[in-house]
Design a protein around this motif. Structure first.
Motif, PDB file in Angstrom:
ATOM      1  N   GLU A 148       5.374   6.851  -6.303  1.00  0.00           N
ATOM      2  CA  GLU A 148       5.838   6.594  -7.661  1.00  0.00           C
ATOM      3  C   GLU A 148       7.352   6.784  -7.684  1.00  0.00           C
ATOM      4  OE1 GLU A 148       3.808   9.063 -10.471  1.00  0.00           O
ATOM      5  OE2 GLU A 148       1.906   8.966  -9.376  1.00  0.00           O
ATOM      6  N   ASP A 181       0.814  -1.222   0.000  1.00  0.00           N
ATOM      7  CA  ASP A 181       0.000   0.000   0.000  1.00  0.00           C
ATOM      8  C   ASP A 181       0.847   1.273   0.000  1.00  0.00           C
ATOM      9  OD1 ASP A 181       0.970  -0.029   2.585  1.00  0.00           O
ATOM     10  OD2 ASP A 181      -0.986  -0.258   3.551  1.00  0.00           O
ATOM     11  N   HIS A 200       4.389  11.296   3.144  1.00  0.00           N
ATOM     12  CA  HIS A 200       3.765  10.966   1.859  1.00  0.00           C
ATOM     13  C   HIS A 200       2.547  10.083   2.058  1.00  0.00           C
ATOM     14  CE1 HIS A 200       3.325   9.782  -2.337  1.00  0.00           C
ATOM     15  NE2 HIS A 200       4.105  10.801  -2.621  1.00  0.00           N
ATOM     16  N   THR A 213       3.074   1.942  -2.370  1.00  0.00           N
ATOM     17  CA  THR A 213       3.361   2.317  -3.757  1.00  0.00           C
ATOM     18  C   THR A 213       2.072   2.399  -4.568  1.00  0.00           C
ATOM     19  OG1 THR A 213       3.714   0.021  -4.456  1.00  0.00           O
ATOM     20  CG2 THR A 213       5.622   1.212  -3.640  1.00  0.00           C
ATOM     21  N   GLU A 214       2.165   3.074  -5.698  1.00  0.00           N
ATOM     22  CA  GLU A 214       0.970   3.350  -6.489  1.00  0.00           C
ATOM     23  C   GLU A 214       0.286   2.090  -6.994  1.00  0.00           C
ATOM     24  OE1 GLU A 214       1.669   5.265 -10.195  1.00  0.00           O
ATOM     25  OE2 GLU A 214       3.643   4.375 -10.480  1.00  0.00           O
ATOM     26  N   ASP A 215       1.056   1.036  -7.302  1.00  0.00           N
ATOM     27  CA  ASP A 215       0.459  -0.188  -7.843  1.00  0.00           C
ATOM     28  C   ASP A 215       0.749  -1.419  -6.996  1.00  0.00           C
ATOM     29  OD1 ASP A 215       3.137  -0.454  -8.316  1.00  0.00           O
ATOM     30  OD2 ASP A 215       2.987  -0.629 -10.500  1.00  0.00           O
ATOM     31  N   ASP A 226       8.596  10.211  -6.818  1.00  0.00           N
ATOM     32  CA  ASP A 226       8.533  10.571  -5.399  1.00  0.00           C
ATOM     33  C   ASP A 226       9.791  10.105  -4.662  1.00  0.00           C
ATOM     34  OD1 ASP A 226       5.878  11.608  -5.669  1.00  0.00           O
ATOM     35  OD2 ASP A 226       5.117   9.549  -5.589  1.00  0.00           O
ATOM     36  N   GLY A 245       1.034   5.450  -2.027  1.00  0.00           N
ATOM     37  CA  GLY A 245       0.908   5.760  -3.445  1.00  0.00           C
ATOM     38  C   GLY A 245       2.180   6.250  -4.092  1.00  0.00           C
TER      39      GLY A 245
END
Length: 545
Positions: A325, A138, A320, A140-142, A328, A323
């Motif tokens: 990327e 959770d 942050h 990271t974006e994917d 980031d 999510g």
């Protein structure tokens, strides 16, 4: 731009292929490594001291090189033969282990900076500055694992001059790739394999180093070519029992997990993130209780340098919230703020974006992608490229299935002061040229007059150049801007030593005596000891003796 290559066959065959591809660069790097022990351990101390320390380091290198895994030793011989670098080149692979071990031995027997007021030059060899952030799930974006790493190393102007990514397709073995300087056959800096593991070693400092044991280049290389999971990586590290003191950050894309392998003199401990966490940060201090005993810290600046970078990275991750990327994480690698004084952007000190940052990368192993800084140090800023690779294909340079494309605006640009700091680092750390380094730092001060970290460096270099009045002037301006207690203490300590009048010396000393904060007691104790001469500065650790 990034040099790309693919090697195939046995370890020896890959070594020979690589040597032929990068022969000219290999010769350039070898000269750097041959001079490195003397430069780092005794630079500026005269030919006799340099010769003694060089011989000491070389003896340790020979001992470590004599016990290498047979296949990796064969690869090195084949690389050196093909590159035409000559006899003795194999010792370069043990340079970092031997340097760290020499510093640790000095700490163990109480020499140099560990027994003032003896010469402190050996301290300059200790420059722990690498930083890593690993995120997955959770965070990271994917949900895929991202591995971000700054490699900070006293090879500015050499390592950052020609970045490279090399894929190894070993016959009957694991496929893996490594980031390094063109001409270096060292799968050890930032390494990724086909099982989704990413590895990055970080210097540590411990009294428990041993005369024999595994070299870090072989430990990481063996994990890369053999391990499929975190447990495999731990097993291999224990099997090779590293001689020196290291922390190896390891991320696993398949397992969506990470750990740090901590090693010192054959002992291995594992540090894992808290239960339920999906991020991990690693710098240069031991976190396992077993290895914290015996950990070396030559001064409070050592601990501050590593601890603050880790604290800053943890804070950025918390701010942050998820999510993440690749962009980031690049911003984190390029961060210039001390968490104890976040309102000030710095060019030196306990910041993630170090002047010696000669390689920066964010790796996404599940997609066979990486984003790599290709500018001169600090490589975390300026120009970046995105790398896409296929494991299989023909051997050679810039092969099919591998490409690097520029990505515009991926990282902040380098400002003018940063460029001047680069010149200062090369002049001071490589050539020990105080006037040239001082001139470069003065130019940096002119471009960033409000940065107190530059004022502290300018103070030391002015004193080393015999200009105490200029040193005091820099101290006064720095004190007007500096809010962090330890850095204020350093400015006050050295101003008290540089001031011309007894009243001025007393005024600075009184302010230092009233100061409170992390590490300040060490500076207060130093102020009570008699001191004469010129400072031995370590710009990268932001300390002086």
């Amino acid at each position: 731009m990034l040099h790309l290559a693919r090697l195939t066959g046995t370890q020896a065959e890959m070594g020979a292929q690589h040597g032929r591809l990068v022969a000219g660069d290999a010769k350039r790097l070898l000269e750097f490594y041959r001079a490195m022990p003397a430069n780092q351990l005794a630079g500026g101390e005269g030919r006799l001291a340099q010769a003694v320390m060089s011989r000491f380091a070389e003896a340790w290198q020979r001992r470590l090189a004599s016990a290498r895994p047979a296949e990796l030793a064969a690869r090195t011989r084949a690389f050196n033969d093909a590159a035409g670098v000559g006899a003795g080149a194999e010792l370069a692979y043990a340079t970092m282990d031997s340097l760290q071990n020499c510093v640790s031995v000095v700490a163990r027997i109480g020499l140099g900076p560990f027994a003032r007021p003896l010469a402190a030059r050996v301290m300059a060899a200790a420059q722990p500055a690498c930083s890593t952030v690993i995120a997955w799930g959770d965070a990271t974006e994917d949900g895929e694992l991202l591995f971000a790493r700054n490699f900070d190393f006293p090879g500015v102007g050499v390592w950052d001059a020609a970045p490279a990514f090399t894929v190894c397709v070993e016959r009957g073995g694991m496929r893996y790739g490594f980031f390094a300087a063109k001409g270096a056959d060292v799968p050890v800096v930032t390494v990724v394999n086909a099982a989704g593991l990413v590895l990055a070693p970080h210097t540590r400092w411990h009294r428990g180093v041993t005369w024999g044991g595994g070299m870090i280049v072989d430990v990481v290389h063996e994990i890369a070519r053999r391990a499929e999971c975190l447990a495999d990586a731990e097993t291999i590290a224990r099997e090779l029992a590293p001689s020196s003191s290291w922390g190896i950050a390891v991320g696993s894309a398949r397992e969506k997990a990470a750990m740090v392998i901590e090693a010192a003199g054959g002992r291995v401990e594992i540090v894992r993130p808290p239960a339920g966490a999906s991020v991990m940060a690693c710098t240069n201090r031991y976190r396992s209780a077993a290895l914290q005993a015996g950990q070396v810290a030559g001064s409070a600046a050592w601990a501050i340098h590593a601890d603050r970078r880790e604290k800053r990275l943890r804070g950025l991750l918390a701010m942050h919230g998820g999510g993440l990327e690749p962009r980031d994480l690049v911003a984190m690698l390029a961060d210039r703020r001390d968490p104890e004084a976040p309102g000030i952007e710095r060019h030196l000190g306990a910041i993630v974006a170090q002047p010696t940052n000669v390689h920066a990368a964010v790796v996404k192993p599940s997609a066979r992608q990486a984003w790599v800084g290709v500018d001169r140090a600090p490589s975390c800023e300026g120009a970046w490229v995105r790398v896409d690779w296929q494991w299989d294909g023909a051997a050679g340079a810039m092969p099919d299935g591998m490409r690097a494309e520029a990505v515009a605006g991926f990282a902040p640009p380098q400002d003018a002061a940063t460029r001047h700091v680069y010149d200062a680092v090369v002049a001071f750390e490589t050539h020990h040229d105080v006037p040239a380094a001082r001139a470069a730092i003065e130019r940096a001060v002119a471009d960033a007059p409000g940065d107190p970290s530059l004022r502290l460096a300018a103070l030391w270099l002015a004193m080393a150049d015999g200009e105490n009045a200029a040193a005091v002037a820099h101290a006064d301006v720095g004190l007007a801007a500096e809010t962090e207690s330890y850095r204020r203490g350093q400015l006050l300590l050295w101003a008290s030593r540089a001031a011309a009048s007894r009243a001025a010396r007393a005024r600075y000393a009184d302010q230092l005596a009233a100061l409170r904060g992390d590490g300040v007691a060490e500076l207060q104790a130093a102020a009570k000891r008699r001191w004469r001469g010129k400072p031995h500065a370590n710009l990268m650790m932001h300390d002086a003796y």
